[in-house]
Design a protein around this motif. Structure first.
Motif, PDB file in Angstrom:
ATOM      1  N   PHE A  27       0.801  -1.223   0.000  1.00 11.77           N
ATOM      2  CA  PHE A  27       0.000   0.000   0.000  1.00 11.77           C
ATOM      3  C   PHE A  27       0.836   1.277   0.000  1.00 11.77           C
ATOM      4  CE2 PHE A  27      -3.977  -2.002   2.187  1.00 11.77           C
ATOM      5  CZ  PHE A  27      -4.223  -2.735   1.026  1.00 11.77           C
ATOM      6  N   TYR A  28       2.112   1.200   0.315  1.00 15.63           N
ATOM      7  CA  TYR A  28       2.922   2.410   0.454  1.00 15.63           C
ATOM      8  C   TYR A  28       4.354   2.125   0.038  1.00 15.63           C
ATOM      9  CZ  TYR A  28       5.222   0.409   4.551  1.00 15.63           C
ATOM     10  OH  TYR A  28       5.961  -0.400   5.376  1.00 15.63           O
ATOM     11  N   ASN A  29       5.140   3.179  -0.070  1.00 15.67           N
ATOM     12  CA  ASN A  29       6.569   2.987  -0.315  1.00 15.67           C
ATOM     13  C   ASN A  29       7.377   4.101   0.326  1.00 15.67           C
ATOM     14  OD1 ASN A  29       7.081   5.168  -2.418  1.00 15.67           O
ATOM     15  ND2 ASN A  29       5.516   3.981  -3.491  1.00 15.67           N
ATOM     16  N   LEU A  30       8.593   3.747   0.700  1.00 16.67           N
ATOM     17  CA  LEU A  30       9.570   4.667   1.273  1.00 16.67           C
ATOM     18  C   LEU A  30      10.837   4.594   0.435  1.00 16.67           C
ATOM     19  CD1 LEU A  30       9.202   3.696   5.042  1.00 16.67           C
ATOM     20  CD2 LEU A  30       8.546   5.888   4.054  1.00 16.67           C
ATOM     21  N   ALA A  31      11.461   5.727   0.206  1.00 22.87           N
ATOM     22  CA  ALA A  31      12.701   5.721  -0.572  1.00 22.87           C
ATOM     23  C   ALA A  31      13.795   4.951   0.153  1.00 22.87           C
ATOM     24  CB  ALA A  31      13.147   7.155  -0.864  1.00 22.87           C
ATOM     25  N   SER A  32      13.820   5.076   1.482  1.00 26.29           N
ATOM     26  CA  SER A  32      14.875   4.409   2.250  1.00 26.29           C
ATOM     27  C   SER A  32      14.563   4.486   3.734  1.00 26.29           C
ATOM     28  CB  SER A  32      16.232   5.069   1.977  1.00 26.29           C
ATOM     29  OG  SER A  32      17.253   4.478   2.754  1.00 26.29           O
ATOM     30  N   LEU A  33      15.143   3.562   4.484  1.00 29.26           N
ATOM     31  CA  LEU A  33      15.114   3.630   5.944  1.00 29.26           C
ATOM     32  C   LEU A  33      16.455   4.100   6.484  1.00 29.26           C
ATOM     33  CD1 LEU A  33      13.121   0.376   6.817  1.00 29.26           C
ATOM     34  CD2 LEU A  33      12.343   2.744   7.068  1.00 29.26           C
ATOM     35  N   ASN A  34      17.364   4.383   5.597  1.00 28.19           N
ATOM     36  CA  ASN A  34      18.671   4.950   5.965  1.00 28.19           C
ATOM     37  C   ASN A  34      18.653   6.435   5.620  1.00 28.19           C
ATOM     38  OD1 ASN A  34      19.918   2.415   6.750  1.00 28.19           O
ATOM     39  ND2 ASN A  34      19.874   1.901   4.578  1.00 28.19           N
ATOM     40  N   LEU A  35      18.490   7.267   6.649  1.00 28.73           N
ATOM     41  CA  LEU A  35      18.315   8.696   6.457  1.00 28.73           C
ATOM     42  C   LEU A  35      19.616   9.442   6.695  1.00 28.73           C
ATOM     43  CD1 LEU A  35      15.463   7.470   7.034  1.00 28.73           C
ATOM     44  CD2 LEU A  35      14.847   9.670   8.012  1.00 28.73           C
ATOM     45  N   VAL A  36      19.741  10.595   6.061  1.00 33.15           N
ATOM     46  CA  VAL A  36      20.916  11.441   6.236  1.00 33.15           C
ATOM     47  C   VAL A  36      20.462  12.849   6.600  1.00 33.15           C
ATOM     48  CG1 VAL A  36      22.979  12.416   5.184  1.00 33.15           C
ATOM     49  CG2 VAL A  36      22.255  10.096   4.565  1.00 33.15           C
ATOM     50  N   ILE A  37      20.880  13.315   7.778  1.00 27.53           N
ATOM     51  CA  ILE A  37      20.696  14.726   8.117  1.00 27.53           C
ATOM     52  C   ILE A  37      21.873  15.472   7.499  1.00 27.53           C
ATOM     53  CG2 ILE A  37      20.537  16.430   9.964  1.00 27.53           C
ATOM     54  CD1 ILE A  37      19.478  14.237  11.787  1.00 27.53           C
ATOM     55  N   PRO A  38      21.646  16.283   6.469  1.00 31.69           N
ATOM     56  CA  PRO A  38      22.765  16.910   5.762  1.00 31.69           C
ATOM     57  C   PRO A  38      23.484  17.946   6.616  1.00 31.69           C
ATOM     58  CG  PRO A  38      20.720  16.995   4.482  1.00 31.69           C
ATOM     59  CD  PRO A  38      20.345  16.640   5.886  1.00 31.69           C
ATOM     60  N   ALA A  39      24.730  18.139   6.330  1.00 35.33           N
ATOM     61  CA  ALA A  39      25.500  19.192   6.986  1.00 35.33           C
ATOM     62  C   ALA A  39      24.790  20.527   6.788  1.00 35.33           C
ATOM     63  CB  ALA A  39      26.915  19.245   6.407  1.00 35.33           C
ATOM     64  N   GLY A  40      24.689  21.291   7.873  1.00 33.94           N
ATOM     65  CA  GLY A  40      24.024  22.578   7.811  1.00 33.94           C
ATOM     66  C   GLY A  40      22.529  22.515   8.051  1.00 33.94           C
ATOM     67  N   LYS A  41      21.977  21.309   8.253  1.00 32.01           N
ATOM     68  CA  LYS A  41      20.545  21.138   8.497  1.00 32.01           C
ATOM     69  C   LYS A  41      20.313  20.615   9.911  1.00 32.01           C
ATOM     70  CE  LYS A  41      19.379  22.321   4.302  1.00 32.01           C
ATOM     71  NZ  LYS A  41      18.626  23.572   4.019  1.00 32.01           N
ATOM     72  N   SER A  42      19.057  20.697  10.360  1.00 30.66           N
ATOM     73  CA  SER A  42      18.718  20.250  11.706  1.00 30.66           C
ATOM     74  C   SER A  42      17.810  19.025  11.716  1.00 30.66           C
ATOM     75  CB  SER A  42      18.027  21.386  12.475  1.00 30.66           C
ATOM     76  OG  SER A  42      18.914  22.478  12.634  1.00 30.66           O
ATOM     77  N   GLY A  43      17.526  18.486  10.549  1.00 31.28           N
ATOM     78  CA  GLY A  43      16.682  17.302  10.494  1.00 31.28           C
ATOM     79  C   GLY A  43      16.512  16.823   9.073  1.00 31.28           C
ATOM     80  N   VAL A  44      15.817  15.676   8.946  1.00 35.02           N
ATOM     81  CA  VAL A  44      15.562  15.115   7.620  1.00 35.02           C
ATOM     82  C   VAL A  44      14.144  14.556   7.600  1.00 35.02           C
ATOM     83  CG1 VAL A  44      16.595  12.900   8.297  1.00 35.02           C
ATOM     84  CG2 VAL A  44      16.335  13.457   5.865  1.00 35.02           C
ATOM     85  N   ASP A  45      13.451  14.784   6.498  1.00 37.84           N
ATOM     86  CA  ASP A  45      12.076  14.331   6.323  1.00 37.84           C
ATOM     87  C   ASP A  45      12.054  13.264   5.233  1.00 37.84           C
ATOM     88  OD1 ASP A  45       9.299  14.196   6.437  1.00 37.84           O
ATOM     89  OD2 ASP A  45       9.025  15.829   4.998  1.00 37.84           O
ATOM     90  N   MET A  46      11.454  12.114   5.541  1.00 36.20           N
ATOM     91  CA  MET A  46      11.320  11.057   4.548  1.00 36.20           C
ATOM     92  C   MET A  46       9.842  10.905   4.202  1.00 36.20           C
ATOM     93  SD  MET A  46      12.597   8.810   2.545  1.00 36.20           S
ATOM     94  CE  MET A  46      14.295   8.831   3.116  1.00 36.20           C
ATOM     95  N   PRO A  47       9.419  11.308   2.992  1.00 38.52           N
ATOM     96  CA  PRO A  47       8.006  11.178   2.615  1.00 38.52           C
ATOM     97  C   PRO A  47       7.568   9.714   2.582  1.00 38.52           C
ATOM     98  CG  PRO A  47       9.162  12.690   1.145  1.00 38.52           C
ATOM     99  CD  PRO A  47      10.209  11.992   1.964  1.00 38.52           C
ATOM    100  N   ILE A  48       6.327   9.479   3.007  1.00 42.91           N
ATOM    101  CA  ILE A  48       5.696   8.174   2.891  1.00 42.91           C
ATOM    102  C   ILE A  48       4.677   8.293   1.767  1.00 42.91           C
ATOM    103  CG2 ILE A  48       4.414   6.358   4.067  1.00 42.91           C
ATOM    104  CD1 ILE A  48       5.332   7.579   6.727  1.00 42.91           C
ATOM    105  N   ASN A  49       4.885   7.555   0.689  1.00 43.82           N
ATOM    106  CA  ASN A  49       4.043   7.678  -0.497  1.00 43.82           C
ATOM    107  C   ASN A  49       3.006   6.566  -0.571  1.00 43.82           C
ATOM    108  OD1 ASN A  49       5.216   9.993  -2.125  1.00 43.82           O
ATOM    109  ND2 ASN A  49       7.049   8.769  -1.761  1.00 43.82           N
ATOM    110  N   PHE A  50       1.770   6.965  -0.853  1.00 44.63           N
ATOM    111  CA  PHE A  50       0.677   6.027  -1.074  1.00 44.63           C
ATOM    112  C   PHE A  50       0.274   6.178  -2.544  1.00 44.63           C
ATOM    113  CE2 PHE A  50       0.777   6.599   3.417  1.00 44.63           C
ATOM    114  CZ  PHE A  50       0.336   5.406   3.952  1.00 44.63           C
TER     115      PHE A  50
END
Length: 272
Positions: free
Chosen positions: A115-138
């Protein structure tokens, strides 16, 4: 592509500990931003993990992709952005769903991978950022049953760079429900004609409540084109309120739970 978000304000940096539960002044006063990162252990967390369950509503019967964003979000628990890339590993954890069901007497179903897909479960908070958002696609909600709600559990299991995992903010439980176009909040007004048995004159074509403003009810999705009535004002349950005595709901039509089926071509409905 439809974008669905939760309150972005919840994604601000939050001050919780990485060795157990950090209790600091900011936490105690409900101010979650870390103003002095040098006095705290720096780590990563799910901001939405402060809630036992986070519910996201999807549009039912939609053949096109719906992207849920700002929900599967990993935050750097620091007052400063990342000095270098931070790699975070997240693992599926269906135990969060079963534990929630057991504790609350619910029957939230597991969200099938189809029913859904994720690009990855291995996330990267990039240098200069304070977080990372991984969209959940339906990609489509057509095969999803609107009478169900679906659960997805996620747990942060690893992070590099000597950062820590916030033990009290590492688990994220998401519930996905479906809503049809009739889902929403409404005002209910009832004519009092024929209600002499309730002490209301049969000849008074007034509306209920007595101020004529009506009462707030919800029409909650129960199927692709059906909705159940929910009383927000008095019973806080799936029921149709019947009349008002002063400021108190008197009854709920025998504790019935009306379900309305709509004709999607005309928007007319019948009760069943």
């Amino acid at each position: 592509m439809k974008k669905i978000t939760l309150n972005a304000l919840l994604l601000s940096a939050m001050a919780f500990g990485m060795t157990g539960c950090l209790k600091d002044k900011g936490f105690d006063t409900n101010k979650y931003g870390i103003n002095d990162p040098d006095t705290q252990p720096v780590g990563v967390a799910f901001p939405l993990a402060t809630k036992t369950k986070n519910t996201v509503a999807l549009n039912a019967g939609t053949p096109t992709n719906q992207a849920v964003t700002e929900t599967f979000y990993v935050n750097l628990e620091s007052g400063k952005p990342a000095p270098a890339d931070i790699h975070v590993t997240v693992t599926m954890n269906d135990g969060l769903r079963t534990a929630y069901n057991t504790a609350n007497g619910t029957a939230i179903a597991a969200l099938p991978p189809a029913f859904y897909n994720l690009a990855s479960l291995n996330l990267v908070i990039p240098a200069g950022k304070s977080g990372v958002d991984m969209p959940i696609n339906f990609p489509t909600t057509v095969p999803m049953d609107p009478s169900f709600s679906y659960g997805l559990g996620l747990t942060i299991t690893a992070v590099d760079g000597n950062y820590r995992i916030a033990s009290n903010m590492k688990d994220l439980f998401l519930e996905f429900t479906l809503k049809n176009k009739y889902d929403g909040n409404y005002v209910l007004r009832i004519k009092t004609v024929g209600w002499a048995a309730y002490g209301i004159s049969d000849n008074a074509p007034a509306t209920w409540p007595s101020n004529g403003d009506g009462t707030s009810i919800g029409m909650i999705t129960g199927g692709p084109n059906s909705n159940r009535m929910y009383d927000y004002w008095g019973f806080e349950d799936f029921i149709q309120p019947a009349f008002q005595t002063g400021n108190t709901v008197g009854t709920g039509f025998g504790a019935t739970a009306p379900r309305f089926t709509f004709n999607t071509a005309t928007d007319a409905f019948g009760e069943c």
